[in-house]
Design an enzyme around this catalytic site. Structure first.
Site, PDB file in Angstrom:
ATOM      1  N   GLU A  39      99.305  85.191  41.514  1.00 44.07           N
ATOM      2  CA  GLU A  39      97.956  84.858  41.938  1.00 44.07           C
ATOM      3  C   GLU A  39      97.025  86.012  41.601  1.00 44.07           C
ATOM      4  OE1 GLU A  39     100.481  84.735  44.282  1.00 44.07           O
ATOM      5  OE2 GLU A  39     100.761  82.574  44.534  1.00 44.07           O
TER       6      GLU A  39
ATOM      7  N   TYR B 245      96.484  89.145  32.117  1.00 43.52           N
ATOM      8  CA  TYR B 245      97.561  88.176  32.302  1.00 43.52           C
ATOM      9  C   TYR B 245      97.592  87.155  31.165  1.00 43.52           C
ATOM     10  CZ  TYR B 245      97.486  90.239  36.975  1.00 43.52           C
ATOM     11  OH  TYR B 245      97.505  91.124  38.028  1.00 43.52           O
TER      12      TYR B 245
END
Length: 230
Positions: free
Chosen positions: A167, A179
């Site tokens: 998350e 990411y």
């Protein structure tokens, strides 16, 4: 990461998050050896530099002062065969200059000035892995430390042939870009996930599948090369 690193880790945590983890949370995570992996990133301040060039190796003295070998008199009383002059005046073979002037070897600089600059963790479950935390000290950002931590965590997850999730705060665009570089893609939003933590309340759930496949291995190799050349 070990218990002895927690003071520094918690200091970084407090600088990165409005509400950091409590010490007992870290201790509990570290106790789950088979289900967790926590890493620290360390840098070296004021790294000592050394010269590696060698001076030309001097030639042994007997090659410089060698005299012709005298011939024995064949028709006269034979005298003991004289030894070649270079065997009589041979001096000890000099060592290369870098050996003659060598000073006591200093201890590696990283032992003297090692600093923990970041940390990260991953939790393993059956068939999947989840990044629990990644943080870099604000004083040491912009050096690729976060990427190196994530690379190591991804490699660990890949060895277990799992998918990987995490998350990230919905307003943290820098982290989301990092990411995506590792092949994670948004797959959902968790509303109010960070409520009460001081962060943006909503979290974006990101996921990478098939990380054990050759294509993903090539992605990680490319990132590793980029980090090494940076």
């Amino acid at each position: 990461m070990r218990a002895m690193h927690l003071d520094r880790v918690m200091c970084i945590d407090a600088r990165c998050y409005p509400i950091p983890w409590a010490r007992d949370v870290y201790e509990s995570e570290l106790s789950l050896n088979d289900e967790r992996l926590y890493l620290i990133a360390r840098i070296v301040n004021n790294r000592a530099t050394t010269r590696h060039g060698r001076t030309p190796k001097p030639q042994p003295a007997h090659n410089q002062t060698k005299t012709p070998k005298p011939q024995p008199a064949h028709n006269q009383t034979k005298t003991p065969k004289p030894q070649p002059a270079h065997n009589q005046t041979k001096t000890p073979k000099p060592r290369p200059a870098h050996t003659l002037t060598m000073t006591p070897k200093p201890r590696p600089a990283h032992i003297l000035t090692m600093t923990i600059a970041g940390y990260g963790g991953v939790a393993f479950e059956e068939g999947k892995a989840h990044i629990t935390t990644v943080a870099v000290d604000p004083d040491h950002r912009g050096r690729g430390i976060g990427a190196q931590l994530l690379l190591a965590l991804m490699l660990a997850a890949r060895r277990r042939r799992t998918s990987l999730t995490l998350e990230v705060a919905s307003d943290n665009s820098a982290a989301q870009a990092l990411y995506r570089r590792f092949g994670l893609a948004p797959v959902g939003i968790r509303r109010d996930y960070y409520t009460g933590t001081g962060l943006s309340p909503d979290a974006i759930l990101m996921r990478a599948d098939e990380i054990h496949q050759p294509d993903y291995a090539n992605r990680l190799i490319k990132i590793a090369v980029e980090l090494d050349c940076a």
